[in-house]
Design an enzyme around this catalytic site. Structure first.
Site, short mmCIF file in Angstrom:
data_model
loop_
_atom_site.label_atom_id
_atom_site.label_comp_id
_atom_site.label_asym_id
_atom_site.label_seq_id
_atom_site.Cartn_x
_atom_site.Cartn_y
_atom_site.Cartn_z
N LYS B 79 -2.36 -30.01 -20.78
CA LYS B 79 -3.70 -29.76 -20.21
C LYS B 79 -4.55 -29.01 -21.23
O LYS B 79 -4.04 -28.15 -21.96
CB LYS B 79 -3.55 -28.93 -18.93
CG LYS B 79 -4.86 -28.72 -18.16
CD LYS B 79 -4.60 -27.98 -16.85
CE LYS B 79 -5.88 -27.75 -16.06
NZ LYS B 79 -5.60 -27.06 -14.78
N SER B 154 -7.46 -29.18 -10.63
CA SER B 154 -8.14 -29.34 -11.90
C SER B 154 -7.28 -30.05 -12.96
O SER B 154 -7.83 -30.54 -13.94
CB SER B 154 -8.54 -27.98 -12.45
OG SER B 154 -7.39 -27.21 -12.76
N SER B 178 -4.08 -26.52 -8.46
CA SER B 178 -4.51 -27.42 -9.54
C SER B 178 -3.42 -28.28 -10.15
O SER B 178 -3.73 -29.18 -10.94
CB SER B 178 -5.19 -26.62 -10.65
OG SER B 178 -6.51 -26.34 -10.28
#
Ligand SMILES: [Zn+2]
Lengths: 487, 483
Positions: B79, B154, B178
């Protein structure tokens, strides 16, 4: 009302830079002075994205030492908080500090004033925090930032508003510096920024209890400028009151060149620091074991030392205080007394002869060639009549230069005092014969000649004759041979 | 089966049997990325040459007799809020465009040390704030299962990359859901570990007391293998825990479900839960009954307070953590000139997107003098009570079962105008984050016409070992392989 009818109420906020090897939350070295800008930095103290602080345990230890030395209550579960403000020298835009659970609270500092009186000044709180970087404003209008100082450990030490004169504030600062140096946590040099001091000052008519509106003054760079700023503020505030003008709660900057304060900001636009607990650092539990461990590292503190020296050695209070101001000096004293038990004489030797020489050469006691034991032996040689006080000063000079022990100096240079009565008598008789005029003067009642004769005798013996004996024998010979009675 | 849909144990069996090479795997992943990433937009940065070089090096090491390490042959996507050396970390934000970290995140180092090959950086909501991956400054991510749908957020790029076969596993970060919510939306497995078990060094902070890095993977076993590697004390993270769990062998069947007490909080059934989600929940509960598990109804009374508590505390921390982005020391200078205040104001105004600004303003407000007690402090107190709520529930069961998200993935753009509707996406995951507990989302198998749904299993703090075991047995149960 005149200036004398007002008293100042003073509280101090002191920042002390701790002399740990590494910074408070990263492994960078703390000795940033005179280093090229931004060479003592890493991702942590630069506040780069994704970094986390880790508390330097040595900082905790030093903070605990300071708390103990200032007799604070230690907060058993202390924590860090974030204090927010935007400024380029603050890389994270918050400073990791302590807000509602400072490591130490309710301490005290004993100060001594010139007239010998003592006062206790309350310490409100002590907390740990990180320093910011340094902004350098270049002439072309650019601002450059050096982050070497960022994350250097600080203690903020806040006093109660207990001081009433600028002199008390100075005494407080001097004592605080003494204690911090004693326990070895900071150099406390105001000139190089390892001690920084802001003052809170208000005035009120003598005898009233209610505090006046306080003004904060920043930007002093020496103890002297603290005193000057306080004196200036007192005058300014009293003048305001007498003109029936309100005193505003303001932050002022001291201008050392102009010798005046000027307004930096008023309370109305004070910052909101939005403190909240630092989530990256778990609360710090201070165990009894740690307190025990740190207390063992604590040396005897100046106040205790003065009290003990006074009690143990019975030397004058002035001497005791002066020696306690330097831990190594008082250790030197005590070691010298161990070699020869005449504390008064030894303390006088240290404070007059030894300090004079050291100050002249700008040497600390640890670099002095004279060993404590040898100074004790020197006083012993005087006390046992082996050498006179005058010879002792010569011996001392040799000791100071060469570091030898006094006995060997006395022996090798034949400085041993002449104490043999017949030898002294023989010399005196020669002197009397050679100085008939002086004897005549004395017979005529001019007793001043006695001193001259003594001088001649000492000259003849190169100062080695025991002066007591010289006096005694000269008097008796003058009486028996010339019927001169000396007082 | 496509090589780039292989699980870790399948890859390692292939490497051992020499039917696979890391290089051939790398090429498959890179080909898939080349074909689909421009549309799905999961990878923001990838260096194919480096990936091939790393894969060749791994093959050489193995050919030279090197042992197969825990994550040998595993291709990992990271990420974009986790630092990888020589790659940018943008956090999906313009304010960090082009920012290259000078150090690597602890988790990435641990992945490398275990043999994993780092592929590149994965898209996410800006500073991990969002539930649909539509808040990225570098464009939204599309759900590989249905490209009209959001992948969740996210960590939308991480979930989508695993689902699309771009990499073997991915790392995400979970602050309020997330990892779990996008895992559910993309039909993969996602773990949010116990707070403090995985180092946060090198993870760009959003809300420090919530953030945890965790794996997204094709199956529970893969997630557990990655978690074992990345977890454990890190001296450079003061909040990382000293905890050495004993990892037991994961079950291959459903027998461990027999006699297990599964608590289902009644607050997560009924109102506000989408019909498809309740259906999937009910099917799961029914199957659990067949397996001999005892399903009990429990109550988490404070669930309705969790969203406000979460948004107060996480925004407060975010407003502080994001204060450093001022374009003074790093990141692009988006605006020049003016006073210092103007420099801050202009650059932050141009650099942050609307959701990030919303949270900075909210967080600044709740920490301000006069509001702190009413908001921040009260929310902290609620946090303690919510933790106790979970402790009480765990007195009645071994593990908690909830939907991961109250609704299945929605269409791109459907909720962007309504932040409150978007915040509801985290209603099932946020309570767990507030309590700092571990939770895993596993997909419920669906027909091709149905939308993806995930279920969330929650265990007591530091009991990841048991959590994986329950999740593994349930994975077997849900896939129907137990027969
Ligand atoms: Zn550093």
């Amino acid at each position: 009302m005149s200036q004398e009818e007002f008293e100042t109420v003073i509280g101090l906020e002191v920042h002390v830079q701790l002399n740990t090897q590494t910074k408070i939350f990263c492994g960078c070295a703390t000795d940033y002075s005179n280093k090229p800008a931004n060479t003592h930095v890493c991702e942590v103290c630069m506040g780069l994205p994704g970094v986390l602080p880790v508390l330097n345990q040595r900082v905790l230890q030093y903070a605990l030492k300071a708390c103990m030395a200032l007799e604070c209550d230690i907060t058993k579960e202390t924590k860090f908080d974030r204090k927010h403000y935007f400024y380029p020298d603050l890389p994270k835009a918050y400073q990791i500090s302590q807000f509602d659970k400072p490591i130490g609270q309710r301490g005290t500092i004993r100060i001594e004033l010139e007239d010998g009186t003592e006062r206790q000044i309350g310490v409100t709180r002590i907390h740990m925090e990180e320093d910011a970087g340094k902004s350098l404003h270049a002439e072309n209008g650019e601002t450059l930032v050096d982050y070497n100082r960022a994350c250097v450990p600080l203690l903020e030490i806040v006093s109660e508003p207990d001081m009433r004169t600028p002199e008390e504030a100075r005494a407080y600062l001097e004592k605080l510096r003494l204690i911090m140096r004693y326990i070895g946590v900071s150099e406390c040099d105001m000139e190089n920024g390892s001690l920084r001091c802001d003052v809170n000052v208000s005035v009120r008519p003598v005898g009233t209890k209610k505090f006046g509106t306080k003004v904060e003054v920043k930007n002093m760079n020496s103890f002297r400028s603290v005193v000057r700023a306080l004196e200036y503020e007192k005058k300014r505030q009293v003048r305001q009151i007498k003109r029936e003008q309100r005193i505003l709660q303001q932050t002022m900057l001291w201008d050392d060149v102009k010798g005046e304060t000027r307004v930096m900001r008023t309370k109305e636009n004070a910052d909101d620091y939005r403190y909240f607990p630092e989530p990256d650092l778990p609360p710090v539990r201070i165990s009894e074991d740690l307190i025990q461990e740190v207390s063992l590292l604590l040396p005897e503190l100046p106040d205790k030392k003065v009290d003990r020296i006074l009690k143990t050695y019975g030397i004058p209070a002035y001497n005791a205080r002066l020696m306690a101001e330097d831990r190594e000096l008082s250790d030197f004293f005590e070691n010298a007394v161990k070699a020869h038990n005449n504390p008064i004489s030894i303390s006088n030797w240290i404070l007059s002869e030894l300090l004079r020489e050291l100050n002249k050469d700008l040497l600390p006691i640890r670099d002095c060639k004279i060993q404590a034991v040898h100074l004790g032996q020197l006083v012993q040689l005087i006390d046992s009549g082996v050498i006179s006080g005058k010879i002792a000063k010569d011996v001392f000079e040799v000791m100071y230069k060469e570091g030898k022990d006094p006995k060997s100096i006395v022996d090798s240079r034949g400085l041993t005092q002449i104490s043999d009565d017949s030898k002294i008598e023989e010399i005196i008789l020669t002197v009397l014969t050679n100085n008939a005029q002086s004897v005549n003067d004395m017979q005529a009642g001019k007793m001043k000649a006695f001193g001259f004769l003594v001088g001649q005798i000492m000259k003849e013996t190169k100062g080695k004759a025991n002066p007591g004996k010289v006096n005694e024998i000269l008097k008796s010979l003058l009486l028996t041979k010339y019927q001169i009675e000396c007082p | 089966m496509q090589a780039n849909r292989l699980t870790i144990s399948e890859i390692q069996a292939g490497l051992k049997g020499k039917t696979l090479t890391c290089e051939s795997l790398a090429k498959q992943y890179l080909d898939t990325i080349a074909a689909h990433n421009s549309d799905i937009n999961a990878f923001l940065e990838i260096d194919p040459n480096q990936v091939i070089a790393d894969a060749k090096a791994a093959d050489q090491r193995l050919a030279g007799g090197g042992a197969i390490r825990e994550l040998e042959g595993v291709f990992a996507g990271i990420k974009d809020n986790i630092h990888v050396l020589n790659q940018t970390t943008t956090c999906g934000s313009k304010i960090l465009a082009g920012f290259k970290p000078i150090y690597e995140a602890t988790v990435v180092k641990r992945l490398r040390d275990a043999g994993a090959i780092i592929m590149g950086k994965l898209n996410c909501d800006e500073f991990a704030m969002g539930s649909s991956n539509e808040n990225s400054a570098f464009g939204p991510v599309k759900n590989p299962i249905n490209r009209n749908l959001v992948p969740g957020g996210s960590s939308g790029g991480s979930a989508a990359a695993v689902a699309a076969g771009f990499c073997t596993i991915a790392l995400g970060s979970d602050t309020g859901g997330s990892i779990r919510q996008p895992a559910a939306f993309c039909s993969v497995v996602g773990l949010k570990p116990t707070y403090g078990t995985v180092s946060r060094r090198g993870l760009v902070a959003f809300a420090s007391s919530f953030d945890q890095i965790g794996p997204l993977a094709l199956c529970v076993n893969d997630a557990s293998l990655v978690h074992k590697v990345i977890s454990g004390k890190d001296e450079q993270d003061a909040t990382s825990l000293t905890h050495s769990p004993t990892w037991s062998e994961l079950p291959k069947d459903t027998s461990s479900l027999k006699g297990l007490t599964v608590g289902v909080p009644k607050e997560f059934l009924g109102d506000g839960i989408d019909l498809e989600v309740s259906e999937a929940m009910n099917q799961t509960i029914e199957k659990l009954g067949h397996m001999g598990a005892k399903v009990v109804s429990v109550s988490l009374k404070l669930v309705d307070r969790c969203l406000p508590v979460y948004y107060i505390l996480s925004s407060a921390e975010a407003s502080s953590n994001l204060a450093r982005y001022d374009s003074v020391r790093y990141g692009p200078r988006l605006h020049e000139g003016g006073s210092l205040d103007e420099l801050y104001l202009n650059n932050r105004s141009l650099g942050f997107g609307p959701e990030v600004k919303r949270r900075i303003i909210l967080g600044t407000y709740v920490l301000s003098e006069g509001y702190y007690d009413a908001f921040y402090l009260k929310a902290q107190k609620m946090r303690t009570l919510i933790r106790q709520d979970f402790e009480k529930a765990f007195q009645q069961c071994d593990v908690l079962l909830t939907p991961t998200s109250p609704f299945p993935p929605f269409a791109l753009g459907a909720k962007t105008a309504d932040p409150m509707a978007m915040y509801l996406a985290d209603v099932c995951t946020v309570p767990v984050s507030i309590a700092g507990l571990p939770a895993i989302s596993i997909p419920v198998p669906r027909t091709s016409t149905q939308l993806p749904v995930g279920i969330q299993l929650i265990s007591r703090a530091l009991e990841e070992d048991q959590l994986f075991a329950y999740a593994m047995a349930m994975e077997v149960m849900l896939k129907g392989n137990h027969l």
